[in-house]
Design an enzyme around this catalytic site. Structure first.
Site, PDB file in Angstrom:
ATOM      1  N   LYS A   8       0.037  -1.339   6.254  1.00 42.04           N
ATOM      2  CA  LYS A   8       0.757  -0.516   5.280  1.00 42.04           C
ATOM      3  C   LYS A   8      -0.126   0.623   4.768  1.00 42.04           C
ATOM      4  O   LYS A   8       0.316   1.780   4.721  1.00 42.04           O
ATOM      5  CB  LYS A   8       1.236  -1.375   4.112  1.00 42.04           C
ATOM      6  CG  LYS A   8       2.044  -0.600   3.075  1.00 42.04           C
ATOM      7  CD  LYS A   8       2.450  -1.492   1.910  1.00 42.04           C
ATOM      8  CE  LYS A   8       1.273  -1.792   1.002  1.00 42.04           C
ATOM      9  NZ  LYS A   8       1.659  -2.534  -0.215  1.00 42.04           N
ATOM     10  N   ASP A  53       6.649  -1.330   1.987  1.00 40.09           N
ATOM     11  CA  ASP A  53       6.180  -2.163   0.883  1.00 40.09           C
ATOM     12  C   ASP A  53       7.360  -2.983   0.368  1.00 40.09           C
ATOM     13  O   ASP A  53       8.424  -3.029   0.975  1.00 40.09           O
ATOM     14  CB  ASP A  53       5.564  -1.298  -0.216  1.00 40.09           C
ATOM     15  CG  ASP A  53       6.595  -0.462  -0.953  1.00 40.09           C
ATOM     16  OD1 ASP A  53       7.754  -0.367  -0.483  1.00 40.09           O
ATOM     17  OD2 ASP A  53       6.261   0.100  -2.009  1.00 40.09           O
TER      18      ASP A  53
END
Length: 212
Positions: A120, A138
């Protein structure tokens, strides 16, 4: 959800926010890397407050190393998990200085080799600092994609792969920012604000609210 509906969703998100960006405050790829590293389980507001103290003192890998871990912790101690984050940041800075001439690398493989940097974080850096059409997923984006059915998936990687496959190319660069901001302020966790949502009629979430 079909391709036509997805295109309309992103067209509306674009119309509502033509130039989306991160809410983290940064001025260089390294500053963004630091901010994203610090943002795990912390709000962007709290990270910005910490980096407003840190960056005037040290905003390069060598600067952080010169600062030392104890002083680094003093600057970021208001952020959750600051001890672990400080250790990872010091290790990352050493690698950047020793292996990358103090510069943030522009490949996923290199970024993910840095301590504390996962998929991420790497995606955020590649997208926001280097303009690559990656989509970091997320908790906000995961929720929005599953609720709306834009890209449903059982885990973040599955959602990411579906987004990269289904988001129209014209919207791919900014999709991450539109979705995260939509999840942060409109499609919120407990009671989504469907009454003020620009894509409510396109969303396939069955339990819509009248909250605006």
């Amino acid at each position: 959800m079909n391709a036509e509906k997805r295109h309309e969703i992103f067209a509306r998100l674009q119309a509502a926010l033509p130039e989306p960006t991160t809410e983290l405050i940064w001025g260089s790829p390294f500053e963004l890397l630091v901010s994203v590293l610090l943002s795990a389980q912390a709000t962007d507001v709290s990270v910005n407050k910490a980096t407003a103290r840190l960056f005037p003192v040290a905003n390069t890998p060598q600067g952080i190393l010169d600062l030392g871990i104890d002083k680094l912790k003093e600057h970021i101690k208001t952020i959750g998990l600051y001890n672990t984050k400080a250790q990872n940041l010091m290790k990352t800075c050493r690698i950047l200085v020793d292996e990358y001439n103090g510069e943030v690398p522009e490949t996923r493989q290199a970024l993910e080799s840095l301590p504390g940097v996962g998929r991420k974080t790497a995606s955020v850096i590649l997208n926001t600092a280097f303009g690559q059409p990656t989509i970091a997923v997320d908790t906000h984006i995961f929720r929005v994609c599953n609720r709306t059915r834009i890209a449903p998936g059982k885990n973040v990687l599955e959602v990411e792969k579906k987004l990269l496959r289904h988001v129209p190319k014209a919207f791919r660069q900014d999709a991450h920012h539109w979705l995260i901001l939509h999840g942060r302020y409109t499609c919120v966790a407990r009671k989504p604000r469907c009454g003020s949502c620009v894509i409510e009629d396109l969303c396939e979430f069955p339990d819509k609210t009248e909250i605006s």
